[in-house]
Scaffold this active site. Structure first.
Site, PDB file in Angstrom:
ATOM      1  N   ASN A 132      45.763  89.661 -14.929  1.00 27.84           N
ATOM      2  CA  ASN A 132      44.349  89.872 -15.257  1.00 27.84           C
ATOM      3  C   ASN A 132      43.616  88.540 -15.164  1.00 27.84           C
ATOM      4  O   ASN A 132      44.212  87.480 -15.319  1.00 27.84           O
ATOM      5  CB  ASN A 132      44.255  90.421 -16.685  1.00 27.84           C
ATOM      6  CG  ASN A 132      42.814  90.687 -17.120  1.00 27.84           C
ATOM      7  OD1 ASN A 132      42.022  91.238 -16.362  1.00 27.84           O
ATOM      8  ND2 ASN A 132      42.463  90.286 -18.332  1.00 27.84           N
ATOM      9  N   GLY A 166      33.416  94.021  -8.474  1.00 29.05           N
ATOM     10  CA  GLY A 166      34.593  93.759  -7.648  1.00 29.05           C
ATOM     11  C   GLY A 166      34.568  92.461  -6.867  1.00 29.05           C
ATOM     12  O   GLY A 166      35.196  92.357  -5.817  1.00 29.05           O
ATOM     13  N   SER A 167      33.877  91.423  -7.394  1.00 30.87           N
ATOM     14  CA  SER A 167      33.827  90.184  -6.617  1.00 30.87           C
ATOM     15  C   SER A 167      35.187  89.474  -6.620  1.00 30.87           C
ATOM     16  O   SER A 167      35.580  88.878  -5.605  1.00 30.87           O
ATOM     17  CB  SER A 167      32.722  89.250  -7.116  1.00 30.87           C
ATOM     18  OG  SER A 167      33.010  88.751  -8.390  1.00 30.87           O
ATOM     19  N   ASN A 168      35.920  89.554  -7.702  1.00 32.54           N
ATOM     20  CA  ASN A 168      37.267  88.950  -7.704  1.00 32.54           C
ATOM     21  C   ASN A 168      38.171  89.668  -6.708  1.00 32.54           C
ATOM     22  O   ASN A 168      38.919  89.035  -5.965  1.00 32.54           O
ATOM     23  CB  ASN A 168      37.870  88.972  -9.110  1.00 32.54           C
ATOM     24  CG  ASN A 168      37.366  87.829  -9.964  1.00 32.54           C
ATOM     25  OD1 ASN A 168      37.732  86.677  -9.736  1.00 32.54           O
ATOM     26  ND2 ASN A 168      36.494  88.127 -10.915  1.00 32.54           N
ATOM     27  N   GLY A 220      49.076  93.235 -25.861  1.00 36.22           N
ATOM     28  CA  GLY A 220      47.891  92.826 -26.629  1.00 36.22           C
ATOM     29  C   GLY A 220      46.654  92.722 -25.753  1.00 36.22           C
ATOM     30  O   GLY A 220      46.686  93.011 -24.560  1.00 36.22           O
ATOM     31  N   HIS A 233      40.443  86.484 -16.951  1.00 36.87           N
ATOM     32  CA  HIS A 233      39.597  86.523 -18.144  1.00 36.87           C
ATOM     33  C   HIS A 233      38.619  85.338 -18.093  1.00 36.87           C
ATOM     34  O   HIS A 233      39.037  84.213 -17.829  1.00 36.87           O
ATOM     35  CB  HIS A 233      40.472  86.441 -19.404  1.00 36.87           C
ATOM     36  CG  HIS A 233      39.669  86.513 -20.647  1.00 36.87           C
ATOM     37  ND1 HIS A 233      39.148  87.704 -21.113  1.00 36.87           N
ATOM     38  CD2 HIS A 233      39.260  85.555 -21.505  1.00 36.87           C
ATOM     39  CE1 HIS A 233      38.447  87.469 -22.202  1.00 36.87           C
ATOM     40  NE2 HIS A 233      38.499  86.171 -22.469  1.00 36.87           N
ATOM     41  N   ASP A 284      50.245  91.728 -21.320  1.00 35.86           N
ATOM     42  CA  ASP A 284      51.242  92.292 -22.226  1.00 35.86           C
ATOM     43  C   ASP A 284      50.549  93.356 -23.075  1.00 35.86           C
ATOM     44  O   ASP A 284      49.435  93.775 -22.763  1.00 35.86           O
ATOM     45  CB  ASP A 284      51.942  91.196 -23.047  1.00 35.86           C
ATOM     46  CG  ASP A 284      50.997  90.488 -24.003  1.00 35.86           C
ATOM     47  OD1 ASP A 284      49.838  90.937 -24.150  1.00 35.86           O
ATOM     48  OD2 ASP A 284      51.419  89.491 -24.614  1.00 35.86           O
ATOM     49  N   ARG A 324      39.145  99.013 -18.973  1.00 34.22           N
ATOM     50  CA  ARG A 324      39.948  99.909 -19.800  1.00 34.22           C
ATOM     51  C   ARG A 324      41.099  99.102 -20.375  1.00 34.22           C
ATOM     52  O   ARG A 324      41.596  98.176 -19.737  1.00 34.22           O
ATOM     53  CB  ARG A 324      40.551 101.045 -18.954  1.00 34.22           C
ATOM     54  CG  ARG A 324      39.617 102.160 -18.572  1.00 34.22           C
ATOM     55  CD  ARG A 324      40.419 103.237 -17.838  1.00 34.22           C
ATOM     56  NE  ARG A 324      41.458 103.819 -18.690  1.00 34.22           N
ATOM     57  CZ  ARG A 324      41.311 104.921 -19.404  1.00 34.22           C
ATOM     58  NH1 ARG A 324      40.195 105.608 -19.363  1.00 34.22           N
ATOM     59  NH2 ARG A 324      42.292 105.372 -20.176  1.00 34.22           N
ATOM     60  N   ILE A 325      41.509  99.503 -21.574  1.00 33.86           N
ATOM     61  CA  ILE A 325      42.719  98.896 -22.140  1.00 33.86           C
ATOM     62  C   ILE A 325      43.886  99.708 -21.608  1.00 33.86           C
ATOM     63  O   ILE A 325      43.837 100.938 -21.597  1.00 33.86           O
ATOM     64  CB  ILE A 325      42.669  98.958 -23.684  1.00 33.86           C
ATOM     65  CG1 ILE A 325      41.545  98.046 -24.173  1.00 33.86           C
ATOM     66  CG2 ILE A 325      44.008  98.555 -24.290  1.00 33.86           C
ATOM     67  CD1 ILE A 325      41.210  98.214 -25.631  1.00 33.86           C
TER      68      ILE A 325
END
Ligand code: GRF
Length: 204
Positions: A111, A12-14, A147, A113, A145, A95-96
């Site tokens: 998100n 959880g650093s972000n 994907g 990445h 989205d 999780r997706i």
């Protein structure tokens, strides 16, 4: 003011950088809830320390992805993170998420990445970059989205890959940049400065 929900699975650093920027009044958004799919996610304690409510929804509580996401949506809604008045940040959430969730919160889920998308999507992006021999990598904040790591890009930061980099050293330098661009993206969203036009975002 918009309500923010942050979904985490681990460190959880972000999340921490976003919450700290909010508490320093740098981002005009209400940190409504942090949700984890793991009861022992380290980030949960960090969120509590910062005075933010937490909830845990374990993977095994639900039989399907759709059922799980319905639960998430109900918790988010309960805390005011709605389709009209909310922002959902995925911050190391392993999780997706279902197309139903994405559709319901269209252009309201973002998100981070650890690569320059569309390069190296999915897991272990820093390792992928090293194995590919990329000279530069970095990180991307993007809308989610249906994907995997394919939604419109909001902000990217570039990190030079060093010849002696290991997965660990490269990840560390990328993470430093993540901690800058994720709060920045949340701030832009909170101030309604991001417009989505098809695949592109326009920042005003
Ligand atoms: C970060 O590298 C992020 O880019 C990726 O998962 C990691 C989460 O780290 N999606 P943290 O939990 O925010 O420290």
């Amino acid at each position: 003011m918009l309500n923010l929900g942050i979904l985490i699975s681990g460190r959880g650093s972000n999340m921490e950088y976003i919450l700290k920027a909010i508490s320093k009044k740098k981002i005009p958004i209400n940190p409504a809830i942090v949700i984890s799919n793991k009861h022992d996610a380290k980030g949960l304690k960090v969120a509590q320390k910062l005075g933010v409510k937490i909830e845990v929804i374990e993977n095994k509580e639900c039989k399907s992805r759709v059922e799980y996401d319905k639960k998430i949506i109900s918790v988010l809604s309960k805390h005011g993170v709605t389709q009209k008045n909310g922002l959902v940040c995925l911050a190391g959430f392993m999780r997706i998420i279902s197309p139903e969730f994405v559709k319901k919160y269209k252009n309201r889920i973002i998100n981070i990445h650890p690569a320059l998308l569309p390069a190296f999507p999915g897991l272990h992006s820093q390792k992928q970059a090293l194995e590919y021999g990329a000279k530069y990598s970095g990180c991307t904040v993007h809308f989610v989205d249906a994907g995997i790591d394919t939604g419109p890009v909001i902000i990217q930061a570039v990190v030079k890959v060093k010849e002696d980099d290991t997965e660990e050293t490269l990840s560390k330098r990328i993470l430093k940049e993540e901690h800058k661009i994720y709060p920045e993206a949340v701030n832009l969203f909170a101030r309604r400065r991001i417009k989505v036009l098809g695949r592109k975002t326009i920042i005003s």
